[in-house]
Design an enzyme around this catalytic site. Structure first.
Site, PDB file in Angstrom:
ATOM      1  N   GLU A 109      -1.738  -8.816   4.678  1.00  0.00           N
ATOM      2  CA  GLU A 109      -3.076  -9.374   4.856  1.00  0.00           C
ATOM      3  C   GLU A 109      -3.975  -8.372   5.572  1.00  0.00           C
ATOM      4  O   GLU A 109      -3.548  -7.643   6.458  1.00  0.00           O
ATOM      5  CB  GLU A 109      -3.011 -10.676   5.664  1.00  0.00           C
ATOM      6  CG  GLU A 109      -4.335 -11.418   5.740  1.00  0.00           C
ATOM      7  CD  GLU A 109      -4.205 -12.744   6.462  1.00  0.00           C
ATOM      8  OE1 GLU A 109      -4.987 -13.659   6.154  1.00  0.00           O
ATOM      9  OE2 GLU A 109      -3.329 -12.865   7.350  1.00  0.00           O
TER      10      GLU A 109
ATOM     11  N   GLU B 153       2.984 -21.208   8.456  1.00  0.00           N
ATOM     12  CA  GLU B 153       2.461 -20.197   7.528  1.00  0.00           C
ATOM     13  C   GLU B 153       2.962 -18.821   7.947  1.00  0.00           C
ATOM     14  O   GLU B 153       2.964 -18.485   9.134  1.00  0.00           O
ATOM     15  CB  GLU B 153       0.933 -20.232   7.549  1.00  0.00           C
ATOM     16  CG  GLU B 153       0.261 -19.206   6.657  1.00  0.00           C
ATOM     17  CD  GLU B 153      -1.256 -19.315   6.730  1.00  0.00           C
ATOM     18  OE1 GLU B 153      -1.915 -18.259   6.714  1.00  0.00           O
ATOM     19  OE2 GLU B 153      -1.794 -20.445   6.811  1.00  0.00           O
TER      20      GLU B 153
END
Length: 318
Positions: A138, A133
């Site tokens: 974020e 990932e």
């Protein structure tokens, strides 16, 4: 003569390597066709967020997605008190999967620095985190900084300490790591608050570029006034962009850890990060006893919790 030819071939190979060209593979056009290239995830949130991800039909009919004026809008419900299942949002996963890529995202707006929210633009395998990932954008709650993170499903991958301008938060990329420098993946924090949340939006957006090769995974970000000309003209050349904000390399076999990744946009609420850090936030905690209580009862607070995408393009090195 033979030595001359050997040197000439070596020089030719060096020049070819130094001037490697990226060719456009996928252009996610900023009109209604954008949504045709993504699956609308509607399962329960794997991060235990207080969210209901809705399908394409419902998202369009309730105004959570739209296209027009040269951009695509991806938002959340900011008009209704949420039911006990969570606040409506969208999570888009590209049908296309990638192995190595140069992903260039031009944003007019990202979700703002809003208590209770957990927005992300990322790449992930079909069954997280078995194929790795890459979290490109974020953050949670009112946090002012972007955190770029890698998660691997196998131990033995970490980030070294050079070649980028960000600050290392965690070195061990193994998602289940708990020792020193561990805790769920290797992270590099962007020290410049102008590239996340409210501050990013106040500047009118900008560009994020992620280069994923077998040697490293790197991220650059540019304000609107400093986007490299080669990106604007569709001939991106990362070698000319200077120091990236993040570069993950070192003791890690990238090709064995990251495979067949999809592109994802989402905004979730509370959950295992935004929710677990609620009580320690001096800004958010006074607003409500819990993250869920705040998110459920204050729809107006999430008017800025949306993505507005000017363009998304994926290039491959040829």
């Amino acid at each position: 003569m033979q030595l001359y030819h050997i040197l000439l071939l070596g020089l030719s190979a060096f020049v070819k390597l130094a001037t490697a060209v990226y060719r456009l593979q996928d252009d996610y056009a900023n009109d209604d066709s954008f949504f045709d290239k993504f699956d609308f995830f509607t399962e329960p949130d794997p991060t235990r967020g207080f969210v209901q991800y809705v399908n394409k039909w419902d998202a369009k009919n309730t105004g959570l997605i739209s296209a027009g004026g040269g951009s695509v809008y991806l938002g959340v419900d900011n008009r209704n008190v949420a039911d006990n299942a969570g606040r409506d949002s969208v999570r888009l996963t590209s049908y296309k999967e990638y192995n190595h890529a140069l992903v260039i995202l031009d944003l007019a707006h990202m979700p703002g620095s809003v208590c209770g929210t957990w927005p992300a633009f990322w790449m992930v395998g079909t069954v997280p985190p078995t194929a790795g990932e890459i979290d490109i954008i974020e953050g949670v709650n009112e946090g002012p900084n972007n955190e770029i993170t890698l998660h691997t499903n196998h131990d033995g991958c970490s980030v070294d300490g050079g070649g980028f301008s960000g600050n290392i938060d965690r070195r061990n990329c193994y998602i289940y790591s708990t020792g020193p420098g561990g805790s769920g993946g290797c992270g590099i924090v962007d020290p410049d608050t102008a590239f996340y949340g409210d501050a990013f939006n106040d500047r009118g957006g900008g560009v994020f570029a992620t280069e994923w090769t077998g040697n490293a995974i790197k991220v650059w970000r540019f304000s609107n006034s400093s986007i490299p000309w080669d990106i604007i003209t569709g001939k991106p050349n990362p070698a000319a962009w200077g120091t990236p904000v993040a570069s993950f390399s070192g003791p890690c076999n990238i090709d064995s850890q990251f495979q067949n990744l999809h592109i994802v946009f989402d905004v979730t609420f509370c959950g295992s990060w935004a929710g677990s850090s609620w009580s320690t936030s001096g800004v958010c905690a006074p607003k409500a006893a819990t993250c869920v209580e705040y998110v459920q009862n204050n729809p107006w607070a999430f008017a800025e919790s949306y993505w507005r995408v000017r363009s998304l393009k994926v290039y491959q090195n040829v």
